[in-house]
Design a protein around this motif. Structure first.
Motif, PDB file in Angstrom:
ATOM      1  N   ALA A  21       9.447 -14.491 -27.060  1.00 22.91           N
ATOM      2  CA  ALA A  21       8.170 -15.175 -26.852  1.00 22.91           C
ATOM      3  C   ALA A  21       7.584 -14.763 -25.506  1.00 22.91           C
ATOM      4  O   ALA A  21       8.322 -14.494 -24.559  1.00 22.91           O
ATOM      5  N   GLN A  22       6.269 -14.687 -25.465  1.00 23.60           N
ATOM      6  CA  GLN A  22       5.537 -14.432 -24.229  1.00 23.60           C
ATOM      7  C   GLN A  22       4.361 -15.406 -24.171  1.00 23.60           C
ATOM      8  O   GLN A  22       3.808 -15.767 -25.209  1.00 23.60           O
ATOM      9  N   ASP A  23       3.984 -15.807 -22.984  1.00 21.08           N
ATOM     10  CA  ASP A  23       2.801 -16.633 -22.776  1.00 21.08           C
ATOM     11  C   ASP A  23       1.846 -15.883 -21.873  1.00 21.08           C
ATOM     12  O   ASP A  23       2.261 -15.299 -20.869  1.00 21.08           O
ATOM     13  N   VAL A  24       0.568 -15.898 -22.243  1.00 22.27           N
ATOM     14  CA  VAL A  24      -0.469 -15.259 -21.438  1.00 22.27           C
ATOM     15  C   VAL A  24      -1.419 -16.346 -20.973  1.00 22.27           C
ATOM     16  O   VAL A  24      -2.007 -17.065 -21.785  1.00 22.27           O
ATOM     17  N   SER A  25      -1.573 -16.480 -19.656  1.00 20.43           N
ATOM     18  CA  SER A  25      -2.513 -17.432 -19.081  1.00 20.43           C
ATOM     19  C   SER A  25      -3.908 -16.813 -19.131  1.00 20.43           C
ATOM     20  O   SER A  25      -4.142 -15.753 -18.558  1.00 20.43           O
ATOM     21  N   VAL A  26      -4.815 -17.465 -19.838  1.00 14.61           N
ATOM     22  CA  VAL A  26      -6.176 -16.959 -20.011  1.00 14.61           C
ATOM     23  C   VAL A  26      -7.094 -17.871 -19.206  1.00 14.61           C
ATOM     24  O   VAL A  26      -7.474 -18.945 -19.644  1.00 14.61           O
ATOM     25  N   THR A  27      -7.409 -17.418 -17.972  1.00 18.66           N
ATOM     26  CA  THR A  27      -8.137 -18.281 -17.047  1.00 18.66           C
ATOM     27  C   THR A  27      -9.487 -17.740 -16.603  1.00 18.66           C
ATOM     28  O   THR A  27     -10.349 -18.502 -16.207  1.00 18.66           O
ATOM     29  N   GLY A  28      -9.678 -16.460 -16.616  1.00 19.49           N
ATOM     30  CA  GLY A  28     -10.935 -15.893 -16.129  1.00 19.49           C
ATOM     31  C   GLY A  28     -11.358 -14.741 -17.000  1.00 19.49           C
ATOM     32  O   GLY A  28     -11.684 -14.916 -18.160  1.00 19.49           O
ATOM     33  N   THR A  29     -11.299 -13.561 -16.428  1.00 24.90           N
ATOM     34  CA  THR A  29     -11.622 -12.367 -17.205  1.00 24.90           C
ATOM     35  C   THR A  29     -10.486 -12.079 -18.174  1.00 24.90           C
ATOM     36  O   THR A  29      -9.532 -12.842 -18.271  1.00 24.90           O
ATOM     37  N   THR A  30     -10.533 -10.967 -18.834  1.00 19.90           N
ATOM     38  CA  THR A  30      -9.542 -10.631 -19.840  1.00 19.90           C
ATOM     39  C   THR A  30      -8.118 -10.659 -19.273  1.00 19.90           C
ATOM     40  O   THR A  30      -7.883 -10.314 -18.126  1.00 19.90           O
ATOM     41  N   ALA A  31      -7.189 -11.140 -20.095  1.00 20.94           N
ATOM     42  CA  ALA A  31      -5.777 -11.209 -19.718  1.00 20.94           C
ATOM     43  C   ALA A  31      -4.966 -10.500 -20.794  1.00 20.94           C
ATOM     44  O   ALA A  31      -5.315 -10.547 -21.974  1.00 20.94           O
ATOM     45  N   ASN A  33      -0.751  -9.513 -22.158  1.00 24.07           N
ATOM     46  CA  ASN A  33       0.651  -9.851 -21.971  1.00 24.07           C
ATOM     47  C   ASN A  33       1.310  -8.851 -21.024  1.00 24.07           C
ATOM     48  O   ASN A  33       0.990  -7.672 -21.024  1.00 24.07           O
ATOM     49  N   SER A  34       2.220  -9.347 -20.195  1.00 22.47           N
ATOM     50  CA  SER A  34       2.778  -8.544 -19.102  1.00 22.47           C
ATOM     51  C   SER A  34       3.844  -7.548 -19.538  1.00 22.47           C
ATOM     52  O   SER A  34       4.107  -6.587 -18.824  1.00 22.47           O
ATOM     53  N   ALA A  35       4.448  -7.765 -20.692  1.00 22.89           N
ATOM     54  CA  ALA A  35       5.506  -6.858 -21.160  1.00 22.89           C
ATOM     55  C   ALA A  35       5.162  -6.310 -22.534  1.00 22.89           C
ATOM     56  O   ALA A  35       4.602  -7.025 -23.371  1.00 22.89           O
ATOM     57  N   ASP A  36       5.496  -5.038 -22.749  1.00 22.04           N
ATOM     58  CA  ASP A  36       5.290  -4.444 -24.073  1.00 22.04           C
ATOM     59  C   ASP A  36       6.069  -5.225 -25.122  1.00 22.04           C
ATOM     60  O   ASP A  36       7.126  -5.802 -24.834  1.00 22.04           O
ATOM     61  N   PHE A  37       5.548  -5.222 -26.346  1.00 17.38           N
ATOM     62  CA  PHE A  37       6.302  -5.782 -27.459  1.00 17.38           C
ATOM     63  C   PHE A  37       7.581  -4.967 -27.622  1.00 17.38           C
ATOM     64  O   PHE A  37       7.621  -3.784 -27.292  1.00 17.38           O
TER      65      PHE A  37
END
Length: 107
Positions: A21-31, A33-37
């Motif tokens: 599982a990964q979580d992406v914080s979407v707060t401003g401009t485009t976000a 995921n920090s790690a490749d699948f």
């Protein structure tokens, strides 16, 4: 003969198991995921906490407000094939609502 579970018509149902599982914080401009699948990932399950647009690609992928990026709505879960893409980018639809894109990798 397939060992997969079957639907009401007797057709095999592709069964994938959760890998990471990964979580992406979407707060401003485009976000993104920090790690490749993972290398064996065939699909991802996406669960946004706010309405957002998404696009699949690489670490340099960006989502936009343009109609080319599909909308996924808060509170629902969406399954997508990765088609070899390693990341997903997201941008929130509402300027006033920050959110999280929960990603479950499926193998």
């Amino acid at each position: 003969m397939s060992q997969l579970p079957k639907d009401q018509f007797g057709s095999p149902i592709p069964a994938l198991h959760p890998a990471r599982a990964q979580d992406v914080s979407v707060t401003g401009t485009t976000a993104v995921n920090s790690a490749d699948f993972g290398a064996a990932v065939q699909a991802v399950l996406l669960h946004p906490t706010v309405d957002m647009r998404i696009v699949f690609g690489s670490s340099t992928t960006t989502a936009t407000d343009a109609a080319a990026s599909p909308i996924i709505f808060a509170g629902l879960a969406y399954a997508f094939s990765t088609h070899g893409d390693s990341r997903v980018a997201a941008i929130k639809l509402s300027a006033s609502s920050n959110g999280t894109l929960h990603i479950t990798e499926l193998e």
